[in-house]
Design a protein around this motif. Sequence first.
Motif, mmCIF file in Angstrom:
data_model
loop_
_atom_site.group_PDB
_atom_site.id
_atom_site.type_symbol
_atom_site.label_atom_id
_atom_site.label_comp_id
_atom_site.label_asym_id
_atom_site.label_seq_id
_atom_site.Cartn_x
_atom_site.Cartn_y
_atom_site.Cartn_z
ATOM 1 N N ARG A 19 -9.269 -16.890 -1.917
ATOM 2 C CA ARG A 19 -10.156 -17.440 -0.893
ATOM 3 C C ARG A 19 -9.363 -17.719 0.371
ATOM 4 N N LEU A 20 -9.824 -17.153 1.459
ATOM 5 C CA LEU A 20 -9.269 -17.431 2.778
ATOM 6 C C LEU A 20 -10.364 -18.136 3.562
ATOM 7 N N TYR A 251 11.429 -9.628 16.004
ATOM 8 C CA TYR A 251 10.886 -10.037 14.710
ATOM 9 C C TYR A 251 10.495 -8.826 13.877
ATOM 10 N N ALA A 252 10.461 -9.036 12.570
ATOM 11 C CA ALA A 252 9.966 -8.093 11.567
ATOM 12 C C ALA A 252 11.039 -7.128 11.086
ATOM 13 N N ASN A 253 10.804 -6.611 9.893
ATOM 14 C CA ASN A 253 11.677 -5.625 9.260
ATOM 15 C C ASN A 253 11.080 -4.236 9.437
ATOM 16 N N ARG A 254 11.876 -3.232 9.104
ATOM 17 C CA ARG A 254 11.362 -1.864 9.154
ATOM 18 C C ARG A 254 10.110 -1.701 8.299
ATOM 19 N N ARG A 255 10.119 -2.297 7.127
ATOM 20 C CA ARG A 255 9.008 -2.107 6.204
ATOM 21 C C ARG A 255 7.709 -2.712 6.730
ATOM 22 N N ASP A 256 7.793 -3.594 7.723
ATOM 23 C CA ASP A 256 6.602 -4.236 8.283
ATOM 24 C C ASP A 256 5.965 -3.407 9.392
ATOM 25 N N LEU A 257 6.820 -2.728 10.161
ATOM 26 C CA LEU A 257 6.327 -2.019 11.330
ATOM 27 C C LEU A 257 5.450 -0.852 10.895
ATOM 28 N N SER A 258 4.355 -0.682 11.584
ATOM 29 C CA SER A 258 3.331 0.333 11.348
ATOM 30 C C SER A 258 2.379 -0.044 10.227
ATOM 31 N N VAL A 259 2.669 -1.105 9.465
ATOM 32 C CA VAL A 259 1.858 -1.440 8.295
ATOM 33 C C VAL A 259 0.909 -2.590 8.652
ATOM 34 N N PRO A 260 -0.387 -2.321 8.799
ATOM 35 C CA PRO A 260 -1.310 -3.372 9.247
ATOM 36 C C PRO A 260 -1.290 -4.620 8.383
ATOM 37 N N GLY A 261 -1.233 -4.452 7.053
ATOM 38 C CA GLY A 261 -1.238 -5.614 6.181
ATOM 39 C C GLY A 261 0.001 -6.479 6.312
ATOM 40 N N GLN A 262 1.134 -5.875 6.633
ATOM 41 C CA GLN A 262 2.350 -6.656 6.876
ATOM 42 C C GLN A 262 2.286 -7.339 8.236
ATOM 43 N N LEU A 263 1.777 -6.641 9.242
ATOM 44 C CA LEU A 263 1.742 -7.185 10.590
ATOM 45 C C LEU A 263 0.859 -8.420 10.680
ATOM 46 N N VAL A 264 -0.231 -8.454 9.912
ATOM 47 C CA VAL A 264 -1.099 -9.632 9.907
ATOM 48 C C VAL A 264 -0.285 -10.879 9.591
ATOM 49 N N GLN A 265 0.621 -10.768 8.629
ATOM 50 C CA GLN A 265 1.381 -11.938 8.198
ATOM 51 C C GLN A 265 2.246 -12.487 9.331
ATOM 52 N N TRP A 266 2.902 -11.594 10.061
ATOM 53 C CA TRP A 266 3.762 -12.024 11.165
ATOM 54 C C TRP A 266 2.938 -12.562 12.337
ATOM 55 N N THR A 328 1.691 -12.232 1.098
ATOM 56 C CA THR A 328 0.453 -12.781 0.550
ATOM 57 C C THR A 328 -0.654 -12.643 1.578
ATOM 58 N N LEU A 329 -1.870 -12.895 1.150
ATOM 59 C CA LEU A 329 -3.023 -12.797 2.034
ATOM 60 C C LEU A 329 -2.929 -13.841 3.140
ATOM 61 N N GLN A 330 -2.920 -13.372 4.387
ATOM 62 C CA GLN A 330 -2.854 -14.244 5.548
ATOM 63 C C GLN A 330 -3.901 -13.779 6.564
ATOM 64 N N GLY A 331 -4.153 -14.611 7.567
ATOM 65 C CA GLY A 331 -5.147 -14.209 8.549
ATOM 66 C C GLY A 331 -5.112 -15.063 9.798
ATOM 67 N N LEU A 332 -5.804 -14.594 10.805
ATOM 68 C CA LEU A 332 -6.032 -15.350 12.024
ATOM 69 C C LEU A 332 -7.465 -15.111 12.457
ATOM 70 N N ALA A 333 -8.012 -16.025 13.234
ATOM 71 C CA ALA A 333 -9.417 -15.929 13.587
ATOM 72 C C ALA A 333 -9.649 -16.526 14.962
ATOM 73 N N SER A 334 -10.745 -16.116 15.585
ATOM 74 C CA SER A 334 -11.090 -16.625 16.915
ATOM 75 C C SER A 334 -12.581 -16.881 16.987
ATOM 76 N N LEU A 346 -7.383 -10.170 8.744
ATOM 77 C CA LEU A 346 -6.698 -10.605 7.533
ATOM 78 C C LEU A 346 -6.089 -9.411 6.809
ATOM 79 N N GLY A 347 -5.163 -9.701 5.919
ATOM 80 C CA GLY A 347 -4.526 -8.654 5.132
ATOM 81 C C GLY A 347 -3.235 -9.157 4.526
ATOM 82 N N GLY A 348 -2.570 -8.256 3.786
ATOM 83 C CA GLY A 348 -1.275 -8.575 3.193
ATOM 84 C C GLY A 348 -1.285 -8.677 1.695
ATOM 85 N N SER A 349 -2.466 -8.500 1.064
ATOM 86 C CA SER A 349 -2.541 -8.634 -0.385
ATOM 87 C C SER A 349 -3.576 -7.671 -0.934
ATOM 88 N N ALA A 350 -3.306 -7.162 -2.134
ATOM 89 C CA ALA A 350 -4.267 -6.292 -2.804
ATOM 90 C C ALA A 350 -5.263 -7.140 -3.596
#
Length: 822
Positions: A19-20, A251-266, A328-334, A346-350
């Motif tokens: 639940r988010l 900021y961020a590692n190589r594995r994060d760049l280009s990956v939408p689910g990783q970018l949400v977390q940062w 893990t599942l993270q998000g931002l909202a407006s 949101l994203g970052g988790s299956a």
Amino acid sequence: MAATLPAAGSATAAADPQRLTVDLAASEGPVMLGANGALYGLGDDGVPADAALEPLKITSISQKPQGGLQHPNGDALSVSKSFFRNGGGEINVMMQDIYAKWPYEDLGIDDYLPKVDKIAKEVSADPDSDRFVYIPFNEPDQIWYKLGVSDQAQYEANRDRFFKDWKTVYQRIRATDPDARIAGPNEAAYHSRLLKDFLAFAKRENVLPQIMTWHELGSGSLRDFQAHYDNYRALEREAGIAPLKINIDEYANRRDLSVPGQLVQWVSMFERNKVYANMAYWDAAGNMSGHVVRSGIPNGGWWFFRWYAGLTGDTVKVTPPQPNAIDTLQGLASLDTSRRQAQVLLGGSAGDSDVVVRNVARSLFGRTVTATVAEAAWSGYEGQHATPRVLARTKVKVAADGSVTVPLRGMDKMSAYRIVLTPGGSGTPTAASVPWTASYEAEDAAITDGKVYTQGTVSNANGYAASGTKDVGSLNQATSKVDFTVTVPKDGTYDLAILYGNQSGAPATQRLSIDGAAPLTVSYPSTENWTYRAKKDVTVRLSAGTHQLALAKGDREVTLDRIDLIAHDGEPSASYEATLADISGKPSYDYSSSAGVGTGALVLRSGDKAVFDVYAPRDGYYTVVPHASAPVRLALHGETVTAAPGKPLRLYLVAGNNRLALTARHASVGSLHVSGDGSTRGTLSYEGASATLAGGARLVDSAHASAGSYIGWLGNSPSSTAEFTVDAPKAGRYVLVVHYAHNDRRDNGHAYNTDIMSRAADITVGTAAPLKATFKNTWSWDDYWTLGVPVDLKKGANTVTFRNATAWAPNIDRIELGRVVG
């Protein structure tokens, strides 16, 4: 597999969904868009292309000083015009990148000071000098000063040397540029001990930076940043210093760049704390840290940042299942009360999740809302990504407690998701049409003479991302192949997307066979390296049931990550909601009806404008239909055309993102519908062999060129030219598409940067003033990319001349021209 919404009345998953929670009543302050910057995100003016840069609304970017030797391009003043004309905020000048080596040559402060003087003089003389920020030192905890040592006495000696040099350089910059904004200390990691001492020293000596910077470059930053931020703000309070602007400028590692689910977390943690942040430079300059394919094509990460740039109003509190936890599942909202829109990223988790939006005010939204859910998937660093697919568009009743729950099922860990809530109004939204899709990991297939490699895990965060954290490489034997067992639900045509890598130095091939039938040849363009993933799209015909798809070695080695099968539902199409477009002026939002695409309508009057970001898979003609209540005017590539309501237009789009601006005297606009696959019917095409060459430019034979030869040795002399004569059937605005290749590089000895260089050409049409075009490196001399340049042609014969008097122009295979309005 894409996430889905459960059907009405369906059973819930066996395990409780995550639940988010989003609280629309808990404002965090205005949307800042601080986390969308990049180190060396710009390579040259035009790299990336304006249409890929402007939509991101970048607030800060970091580049090297003019003439810096650290890399061959990315000079701050050279890219500033491109950055500022596309709405960019400020440019951080990484002053120590004036040096050639990494780590920087430690030649002493006396060697550095004349360089500081030169940089400050050049920046302060720029017309936009107030939009530059000086960063005098880069990672002083590691470079030159070694401030991270554990021995206290040694630390204090090193610290005092750094403080002395900081004061000297700070005052030196201010002597030349009294209004300079200076940032620092810019450590490679967060060091509470150093920052406490630094704040006290800088306050006492009146050399306090205007912007506080440090780097967050470990996977642990996803866990630790909040504590770092809180600790730093506490240090400020203890020192009696008003809160400084913060920029986490790497900021961020190589594995994060280009990956939408990783970018949400940062991005969520930086936006929540209202700090600025620039992604790290791990690979090549000019692609916004791995989010722009070629020069102007979006990947999945680009679409996430486009969504981020679309947030308006205030950010609101988001409570994830596990705050400050890695992967893990993270998000931002407006919430934008003036637009009556709420958005959640949101994203970052299956797996499954429920997004619970609380305090959905009836005064803003009414008794029902339309919930629109879309997915930005991972398509690789160099893999194109079409307009994000809408997964669901449904009308939802606001619960008695003022909440709305949007369930997501089967989420992909590497994807990001956007939920848009708008007032429900009358009518029923058009249900989303989601084609059947299945994904198959290469490491799970039958592998012959290949090897499974692990990539991009938490423990190897600077490895490249891979689907499932594994790929298959070493497919370099004559017998190497990967056999996928796939099952499709019905007879038909399927789109096969292959995530691959090709570092062979030229286009590489594999042999694709289905159930042992005669193989087809699949050709893969070059990529930066074996793991810098790209995407190859192929169409296959399959009958219902199970099949064997084999990809066997062709002429060169290719690495394989994953294949996706998508049911082919005719020509590509997408609808772009007007209520989610970029706007200027004061248009109003009408949600009286949620029929159609479901997010209402944008009401434009004189002086208002809506800008849509429209994706095209290739250069060519597409059908564009504005759904409006009255005539509208569309502007594209410098051409403006009037469209009647619902009337289709045949417009020429370039491969990648296209910015279409829509205006009207008074019209209610629901959406812009775009369809087609890039028809070249009616375009003009001229091979390199048809050009008149002079001054050393000559035809060179090539098996990879479209007609067996290309124009090489063009430029590097005022007399070296290539002149095409084109016959235009009508006068007007055209797009000149140049098919080109080049692989200029300069190796500065960095372990993790590929120092590719761009080439340029001046293009002259008839007697008009020349247009300068910048051509990004194509990763090999035999891979041909395209660059579209708008030009004006008269009816009949026109000369189109390419030249570069001072440097080499790219190799030119051929050119095409399409009238903007077909």
